[in-house]
Design a protein around this motif. Structure first.
Motif, mmCIF file in Angstrom:
data_model
loop_
_atom_site.group_PDB
_atom_site.id
_atom_site.type_symbol
_atom_site.label_atom_id
_atom_site.label_comp_id
_atom_site.label_asym_id
_atom_site.label_seq_id
_atom_site.Cartn_x
_atom_site.Cartn_y
_atom_site.Cartn_z
ATOM 1 N N ASP A 12 -12.176 -1.882 12.594
ATOM 2 C CA ASP A 12 -12.414 -1.344 11.251
ATOM 3 C C ASP A 12 -11.964 -2.357 10.192
ATOM 4 O O ASP A 12 -12.632 -2.544 9.161
ATOM 5 C CB ASP A 12 -11.660 -0.030 11.057
ATOM 6 C CG ASP A 12 -12.239 1.110 11.898
ATOM 7 O OD1 ASP A 12 -13.387 0.989 12.352
ATOM 8 O OD2 ASP A 12 -11.525 2.113 12.088
ATOM 9 N N TYR A 21 -10.564 -0.464 1.996
ATOM 10 C CA TYR A 21 -10.015 0.143 3.214
ATOM 11 C C TYR A 21 -10.159 1.660 3.159
ATOM 12 O O TYR A 21 -10.652 2.292 4.096
ATOM 13 C CB TYR A 21 -8.538 -0.229 3.396
ATOM 14 C CG TYR A 21 -8.282 -1.703 3.607
ATOM 15 C CD1 TYR A 21 -8.946 -2.422 4.599
ATOM 16 C CD2 TYR A 21 -7.358 -2.390 2.811
ATOM 17 C CE1 TYR A 21 -8.706 -3.773 4.787
ATOM 18 C CE2 TYR A 21 -7.107 -3.739 2.989
ATOM 19 C CZ TYR A 21 -7.786 -4.422 3.979
ATOM 20 O OH TYR A 21 -7.543 -5.761 4.155
ATOM 21 N N ALA A 22 -9.740 2.227 2.043
ATOM 22 C CA ALA A 22 -9.803 3.680 1.897
ATOM 23 C C ALA A 22 -11.247 4.173 1.937
ATOM 24 O O ALA A 22 -11.563 5.177 2.594
ATOM 25 C CB ALA A 22 -9.130 4.098 0.600
ATOM 26 N N LYS A 23 -12.135 3.477 1.243
ATOM 27 C CA LYS A 23 -13.534 3.885 1.176
ATOM 28 C C LYS A 23 -14.176 3.896 2.551
ATOM 29 O O LYS A 23 -15.027 4.743 2.857
ATOM 30 C CB LYS A 23 -14.303 2.953 0.249
ATOM 31 C CG LYS A 23 -15.756 3.334 0.056
ATOM 32 C CD LYS A 23 -16.443 2.402 -0.922
ATOM 33 C CE LYS A 23 -17.911 2.770 -1.108
ATOM 34 N NZ LYS A 23 -18.578 1.851 -2.084
ATOM 35 N N ASN A 24 -13.776 2.968 3.405
ATOM 36 C CA ASN A 24 -14.358 2.858 4.741
ATOM 37 C C ASN A 24 -13.464 3.471 5.823
ATOM 38 O O ASN A 24 -13.680 3.239 7.012
ATOM 39 C CB ASN A 24 -14.633 1.389 5.053
ATOM 40 C CG ASN A 24 -15.753 0.832 4.211
ATOM 41 O OD1 ASN A 24 -16.921 0.962 4.542
ATOM 42 N ND2 ASN A 24 -15.407 0.200 3.086
ATOM 43 N N LYS A 25 -12.483 4.243 5.369
ATOM 44 C CA LYS A 25 -11.598 4.983 6.269
ATOM 45 C C LYS A 25 -10.906 4.080 7.284
ATOM 46 O O LYS A 25 -10.742 4.437 8.451
ATOM 47 C CB LYS A 25 -12.378 6.101 6.980
ATOM 48 C CG LYS A 25 -12.956 7.126 6.014
ATOM 49 C CD LYS A 25 -13.707 8.229 6.744
ATOM 50 C CE LYS A 25 -14.283 9.247 5.749
ATOM 51 N NZ LYS A 25 -15.044 10.330 6.426
ATOM 52 N N ALA A 26 -10.525 2.913 6.818
ATOM 53 C CA ALA A 26 -9.752 1.991 7.641
ATOM 54 C C ALA A 26 -8.276 2.190 7.324
ATOM 55 O O ALA A 26 -7.850 2.003 6.178
ATOM 56 C CB ALA A 26 -10.170 0.553 7.368
ATOM 57 N N ASN A 27 -7.511 2.591 8.303
ATOM 58 C CA ASN A 27 -6.102 2.922 8.105
ATOM 59 C C ASN A 27 -5.268 1.636 8.174
ATOM 60 O O ASN A 27 -4.736 1.269 9.225
ATOM 61 C CB ASN A 27 -5.656 3.931 9.168
ATOM 62 C CG ASN A 27 -4.303 4.541 8.839
ATOM 63 O OD1 ASN A 27 -3.787 4.388 7.732
ATOM 64 N ND2 ASN A 27 -3.724 5.236 9.800
ATOM 65 N N ALA A 42 -0.685 3.559 10.765
ATOM 66 C CA ALA A 42 -1.516 2.544 10.122
ATOM 67 C C ALA A 42 -1.383 1.208 10.837
ATOM 68 O O ALA A 42 -0.354 0.897 11.438
ATOM 69 C CB ALA A 42 -1.122 2.395 8.657
ATOM 70 N N GLN A 96 1.581 4.928 4.618
ATOM 71 C CA GLN A 96 0.617 5.701 5.388
ATOM 72 C C GLN A 96 1.178 6.175 6.723
ATOM 73 O O GLN A 96 0.460 6.735 7.542
ATOM 74 C CB GLN A 96 -0.647 4.862 5.636
ATOM 75 C CG GLN A 96 -1.429 4.563 4.377
ATOM 76 C CD GLN A 96 -2.663 3.733 4.677
ATOM 77 O OE1 GLN A 96 -2.605 2.714 5.331
ATOM 78 N NE2 GLN A 96 -3.792 4.201 4.203
ATOM 79 N N GLN A 145 -8.786 0.163 15.124
ATOM 80 C CA GLN A 145 -8.290 -0.143 13.782
ATOM 81 C C GLN A 145 -8.580 -1.597 13.403
ATOM 82 O O GLN A 145 -8.957 -1.885 12.266
ATOM 83 C CB GLN A 145 -6.783 0.124 13.708
ATOM 84 C CG GLN A 145 -6.410 1.594 13.731
ATOM 85 C CD GLN A 145 -4.913 1.790 13.678
ATOM 86 O OE1 GLN A 145 -4.154 1.058 14.328
ATOM 87 N NE2 GLN A 145 -4.465 2.764 12.900
ATOM 88 N N GLN A 165 0.847 -1.181 0.000
ATOM 89 C CA GLN A 165 0.000 0.000 0.000
ATOM 90 C C GLN A 165 0.887 1.236 0.000
ATOM 91 O O GLN A 165 2.063 1.167 0.364
ATOM 92 C CB GLN A 165 -0.872 -0.016 1.268
ATOM 93 C CG GLN A 165 -2.132 0.797 1.184
ATOM 94 C CD GLN A 165 -2.994 0.551 2.425
ATOM 95 O OE1 GLN A 165 -2.532 0.048 3.428
ATOM 96 N NE2 GLN A 165 -4.231 0.930 2.328
#
Length: 299
Positions: A235, A60-66, A37, A33, A232, A30
């Protein structure tokens, strides 16, 4: 009776096995980050597909999961990353997790996974029965589910001669040794097992027939008890479950590009994969943990 002898195939080869992941070890799949992360260490096996799909389809990005993925080639490398605080969540198995617990590590299981292993014999070795494993070399990973499976299989049939358990940590190196006729037998998960079968090698044992579920994603209790990290992981689980639903809806072959990228197999292999259902994250049962806890590695 289970007897082992760790053999040295060659100095260079053992160096390669010790490295586990080779050039891919620790590779971050990825965009960087930062240290905040949640680093998830994976193996190139089909049980990690929900993790890969979530990454490649932007879940992950769409659901704001770092989340940051670390592509490892062996469970041993994942464990090393966990213990060195480079990863917070890793792909592993219950035998390895319970051994860590016995060694004083406070392990927390986030979920089981659907990984299973097949004992595949080299077609040139002409092994058609478990009793014929005597005097043969079987590739596995020490102190893991495959080590337990070697013990279980050998104890169940008691071959007249010793079975030589060879530690090959990297599953893709293990597969190459089969395809190159350098090993008599080995334990392989999917998709590597399918590639072995496509090359006409024989399946001698399949853990699915026992209904055993030893795969897992685990973390350390100190990570789980940290409020930020726990959030996290929660998520991550939410997105993981979404990815499971997507794979079950579209089918495994729909994600051929993802499997080829992360598992390093061909499209032909992906098309031959058996139907696989991915279950939402759930903790291992007491019975599953008890079986892993009962293993005596000093035998």
């Amino acid at each position: 009776m289970y007897q082992k002898k760790w053999l040295c195939l060659s100095f260079a080869f053992l160096l390669l096995c010790a490295c586990g992941g080779g050039e891919d070890k620790g590779k971050d799949t990825q965009h960087q980050q930062g240290r905040d992360a949640l680093a998830v260490a994976t193996t190139p096996t089909l049980d990690c597909l929900p993790i890969f799909v979530a990454q490649e389809r932007g879940m992950y990005a769409k659901n704001k999961a770092n989340i940051s993925l670390m592509a490892m080639m062996a469970q041993m490398d994942c464990q090393e990353a966990l213990l060195n605080d480079k990863a917070q969540l890793i792909a592993s198995d219950l035998m390895r997790g319970e051994k860590m617990r016995k060694e004083g590590k406070d392990v927390h299981y986030v979920t089981t996974t659907n990984i299973h292993w097949q004992l595949i014999t080299n077609r040139l070795a002409r092994i058609t029965d478990l009793k014929q494993l005597g005097d043969k070399m079987v590739a596995m990973t020490r102190f893991s589910a495959t080590d337990f499976l070697c013990r279980h299989v050998i104890d169940s049939v008691k071959p007249k001669n010793k079975v030589f358990s060879i530690q090959i940590n990297d599953v893709n190196i293990r597969l190459k040794m089969l395809l190159n006729n350098e090993m008599d037998a080995m334990w392989l998960p999917e998709p590597q097992a399918t590639e072995g079968r496509l090359d006409k090698h024989l399946v001698l044992y399949d853990t699915q027939r026992q209904g055993w579920q030893f795969g897992c994603l685990l973390t350390l209790a100190k990570t789980w008890n940290d409020a930020t990290r726990k959030k996290q992981i929660e998520d991550f689980i939410t997105v993981y479950n979404m990815a499971c639903d997507s794979i079950n809806s579209h089918g495994v072959t729909h994600y051929s590009d993802v499997i080829q990228k992360y598992c390093h197999v061909s499209d032909k292999t992906v098309k031959a994969l058996p139907k696989t259902v991915f279950i939402h994250a759930h903790a291992p049962t007491d019975a599953q943990k008890s079986r892993a806890q009962a293993v005596n590695w000093n035998d």
